[in-house]
Design a protein around this motif. Structure first.
Motif, PDB file in Angstrom:
ATOM      1  N   ALA A  24       0.835  -1.197   0.000  1.00  0.00           N
ATOM      2  CA  ALA A  24       0.000   0.000   0.000  1.00  0.00           C
ATOM      3  C   ALA A  24       0.869   1.246   0.000  1.00  0.00           C
ATOM      4  CB  ALA A  24      -0.919   0.007   1.212  1.00  0.00           C
ATOM      5  N   SER A  25       0.401   2.260  -0.720  1.00  0.00           N
ATOM      6  CA  SER A  25       1.080   3.552  -0.716  1.00  0.00           C
ATOM      7  C   SER A  25       0.017   4.645  -0.702  1.00  0.00           C
ATOM      8  CB  SER A  25       1.998   3.691  -1.929  1.00  0.00           C
ATOM      9  OG  SER A  25       1.261   3.608  -3.133  1.00  0.00           O
ATOM     10  N   GLY A  26       0.461   5.883  -0.655  1.00  0.00           N
ATOM     11  CA  GLY A  26      -0.477   6.985  -0.565  1.00  0.00           C
ATOM     12  C   GLY A  26      -0.842   7.226   0.894  1.00  0.00           C
ATOM     13  N   ARG A  27      -2.146   7.378   1.170  1.00  0.00           N
ATOM     14  CA  ARG A  27      -2.588   7.629   2.539  1.00  0.00           C
ATOM     15  C   ARG A  27      -2.745   6.307   3.277  1.00  0.00           C
ATOM     16  NH1 ARG A  27      -4.290  12.803   3.188  1.00  0.00           N
ATOM     17  NH2 ARG A  27      -5.639  12.292   4.958  1.00  0.00           N
ATOM     18  N   ALA A  28      -1.622   5.564   3.356  1.00  0.00           N
ATOM     19  CA  ALA A  28      -1.662   4.219   3.912  1.00  0.00           C
ATOM     20  C   ALA A  28      -1.622   4.205   5.429  1.00  0.00           C
ATOM     21  CB  ALA A  28      -0.521   3.392   3.345  1.00  0.00           C
ATOM     22  N   PHE A  29      -1.477   5.375   6.060  1.00  0.00           N
ATOM     23  CA  PHE A  29      -1.310   5.418   7.505  1.00  0.00           C
ATOM     24  C   PHE A  29      -2.612   5.125   8.235  1.00  0.00           C
ATOM     25  CE2 PHE A  29      -3.551   9.394   7.909  1.00  0.00           C
ATOM     26  CZ  PHE A  29      -3.333  10.022   6.699  1.00  0.00           C
ATOM     27  N   ASN A  30      -3.763   5.265   7.551  1.00  0.00           N
ATOM     28  CA  ASN A  30      -5.044   5.067   8.222  1.00  0.00           C
ATOM     29  C   ASN A  30      -5.756   3.798   7.767  1.00  0.00           C
ATOM     30  OD1 ASN A  30      -5.689   5.919   5.665  1.00  0.00           O
ATOM     31  ND2 ASN A  30      -7.346   7.271   6.302  1.00  0.00           N
ATOM     32  N   ILE A  31      -4.975   2.804   7.402  1.00  0.00           N
ATOM     33  CA  ILE A  31      -5.563   1.525   6.988  1.00  0.00           C
ATOM     34  C   ILE A  31      -5.875   0.694   8.217  1.00  0.00           C
ATOM     35  CG2 ILE A  31      -5.180  -0.648   5.779  1.00  0.00           C
ATOM     36  CD1 ILE A  31      -3.489   0.861   3.776  1.00  0.00           C
ATOM     37  N   TYR A  32      -7.073   0.140   8.265  1.00  0.00           N
ATOM     38  CA  TYR A  32      -7.516  -0.720   9.360  1.00  0.00           C
ATOM     39  C   TYR A  32      -7.251  -2.187   9.054  1.00  0.00           C
ATOM     40  CZ  TYR A  32     -10.914  -3.554  11.917  1.00  0.00           C
ATOM     41  OH  TYR A  32     -11.520  -4.545  12.652  1.00  0.00           O
ATOM     42  N   ALA A  33      -7.492  -2.564   7.820  1.00  0.00           N
ATOM     43  CA  ALA A  33      -7.318  -3.959   7.436  1.00  0.00           C
ATOM     44  C   ALA A  33      -6.905  -4.047   5.975  1.00  0.00           C
ATOM     45  CB  ALA A  33      -8.607  -4.748   7.651  1.00  0.00           C
ATOM     46  N   MET A  34      -6.184  -5.108   5.655  1.00  0.00           N
ATOM     47  CA  MET A  34      -5.852  -5.436   4.269  1.00  0.00           C
ATOM     48  C   MET A  34      -6.248  -6.884   4.034  1.00  0.00           C
ATOM     49  SD  MET A  34      -2.196  -3.484   3.757  1.00  0.00           S
ATOM     50  CE  MET A  34      -2.128  -3.788   1.976  1.00  0.00           C
ATOM     51  N   GLY A  35      -6.671  -7.154   2.819  1.00  0.00           N
ATOM     52  CA  GLY A  35      -7.144  -8.504   2.568  1.00  0.00           C
ATOM     53  C   GLY A  35      -6.993  -8.916   1.127  1.00  0.00           C
ATOM     54  N   TRP A  36      -7.389 -10.148   0.875  1.00  0.00           N
ATOM     55  CA  TRP A  36      -7.353 -10.719  -0.466  1.00  0.00           C
ATOM     56  C   TRP A  36      -8.731 -11.251  -0.826  1.00  0.00           C
ATOM     57  CZ3 TRP A  36      -3.239 -10.236  -3.622  1.00  0.00           C
ATOM     58  CH2 TRP A  36      -2.006  -9.915  -3.031  1.00  0.00           C
ATOM     59  N   PHE A  37      -9.118 -10.991  -2.045  1.00  0.00           N
ATOM     60  CA  PHE A  37     -10.337 -11.519  -2.634  1.00  0.00           C
ATOM     61  C   PHE A  37      -9.959 -12.167  -3.951  1.00  0.00           C
ATOM     62  CE2 PHE A  37     -13.726  -9.487  -0.055  1.00  0.00           C
ATOM     63  CZ  PHE A  37     -12.941  -8.671   0.722  1.00  0.00           C
ATOM     64  N   ARG A  38     -10.865 -12.977  -4.483  1.00  0.00           N
ATOM     65  CA  ARG A  38     -10.609 -13.570  -5.798  1.00  0.00           C
ATOM     66  C   ARG A  38     -11.884 -13.635  -6.592  1.00  0.00           C
ATOM     67  NH1 ARG A  38      -9.121 -19.774  -3.854  1.00  0.00           N
ATOM     68  NH2 ARG A  38     -11.242 -20.433  -3.290  1.00  0.00           N
ATOM     69  N   GLN A  39     -11.711 -13.666  -7.910  1.00  0.00           N
ATOM     70  CA  GLN A  39     -12.875 -13.670  -8.789  1.00  0.00           C
ATOM     71  C   GLN A  39     -12.588 -14.484 -10.037  1.00  0.00           C
ATOM     72  OE1 GLN A  39     -14.191  -9.776 -10.096  1.00  0.00           O
ATOM     73  NE2 GLN A  39     -16.307 -10.509 -10.316  1.00  0.00           N
ATOM     74  N   VAL A  40     -13.528 -15.348 -10.356  1.00  0.00           N
ATOM     75  CA  VAL A  40     -13.517 -16.100 -11.601  1.00  0.00           C
ATOM     76  C   VAL A  40     -14.444 -15.374 -12.562  1.00  0.00           C
ATOM     77  CG1 VAL A  40     -14.105 -18.289 -12.699  1.00  0.00           C
ATOM     78  CG2 VAL A  40     -13.051 -18.274 -10.418  1.00  0.00           C
ATOM     79  N   PRO A  41     -14.049 -15.190 -13.815  1.00  0.00           N
ATOM     80  CA  PRO A  41     -14.938 -14.497 -14.769  1.00  0.00           C
ATOM     81  C   PRO A  41     -16.341 -15.070 -14.774  1.00  0.00           C
ATOM     82  CG  PRO A  41     -12.800 -14.856 -15.752  1.00  0.00           C
ATOM     83  CD  PRO A  41     -12.781 -15.577 -14.424  1.00  0.00           C
ATOM     84  N   GLY A  42     -17.326 -14.181 -14.662  1.00  0.00           N
ATOM     85  CA  GLY A  42     -18.716 -14.603 -14.649  1.00  0.00           C
ATOM     86  C   GLY A  42     -19.250 -14.947 -13.281  1.00  0.00           C
ATOM     87  N   GLU A  43     -18.387 -14.892 -12.273  1.00  0.00           N
ATOM     88  CA  GLU A  43     -18.834 -15.206 -10.920  1.00  0.00           C
ATOM     89  C   GLU A  43     -18.605 -14.008  -9.998  1.00  0.00           C
ATOM     90  OE1 GLU A  43     -17.676 -19.963 -11.253  1.00  0.00           O
ATOM     91  OE2 GLU A  43     -17.192 -18.845  -9.443  1.00  0.00           O
ATOM     92  N   GLU A  44     -19.202 -14.084  -8.807  1.00  0.00           N
ATOM     93  CA  GLU A  44     -19.040 -13.022  -7.829  1.00  0.00           C
ATOM     94  C   GLU A  44     -17.618 -13.039  -7.252  1.00  0.00           C
ATOM     95  OE1 GLU A  44     -22.631 -11.347  -8.213  1.00  0.00           O
ATOM     96  OE2 GLU A  44     -21.373 -10.773  -6.509  1.00  0.00           O
ATOM     97  N   ARG A  45     -17.147 -11.858  -6.883  1.00  0.00           N
ATOM     98  CA  ARG A  45     -15.865 -11.776  -6.183  1.00  0.00           C
ATOM     99  C   ARG A  45     -16.056 -12.360  -4.790  1.00  0.00           C
ATOM    100  NH1 ARG A  45     -12.551  -6.235  -6.598  1.00  0.00           N
ATOM    101  NH2 ARG A  45     -13.004  -6.789  -8.765  1.00  0.00           N
TER     102      ARG A  45
END
Length: 119
Positions: A24-45
């Protein structure tokens, strides 16, 4: 504004491993959480894993528990997703996300990185 840059996707065989990175860069000082998501084309993230920066707590989707590990750089606002024992159904575009303190949703997203697992 927070910018997120992912790296580390690619091709792996079933049973293999890959490691994703997100910084993360920019205004990264106020981040509460970071995470990962994934998506298959045609499906929900879908949610994969998260790391709450203030308390160091993690959470995982049931589908990846015991196989994936999310961790944070000791100093930087960067998270990693170690993916072991990969399965073909893990094939997707993986997105890094960040949630600011006080936000009620994930409000910053990376560009995504492709993970392909062959059988």
């Amino acid at each position: 504004q927070v910018q997120l840059v992912e790296s580390g996707g690619g091709l792996a065989q079933a049973g293999g491993s890959l490691r994703l990175s997100c910084e993360a860069s920019g205004r990264a000082f106020n981040i509460y959480a970071m995470g990962w998501f994934r998506q298959v084309p045609g499906e929900e993230r879908e949610f994969v894993a998260l790391f709450r920066l203030n308390i160091g707590a993690t959470d995982y989707a049931d589908s990846v528990k015991g196989r994936f590990t999310i961790s944070k750089h000791r100093v930087k606002n960067a998270v990693y997703l170690q993916m072991n024992n990969l399965k073909p159904e893990d094939t997707a575009i993986y997105y890094c996300a960040a949630q600011r303190i006080g936000a009620t949703t994930w409000d910053s997203w990376g560009q995504g990185t492709q993970v392909t697992v062959s059988s």
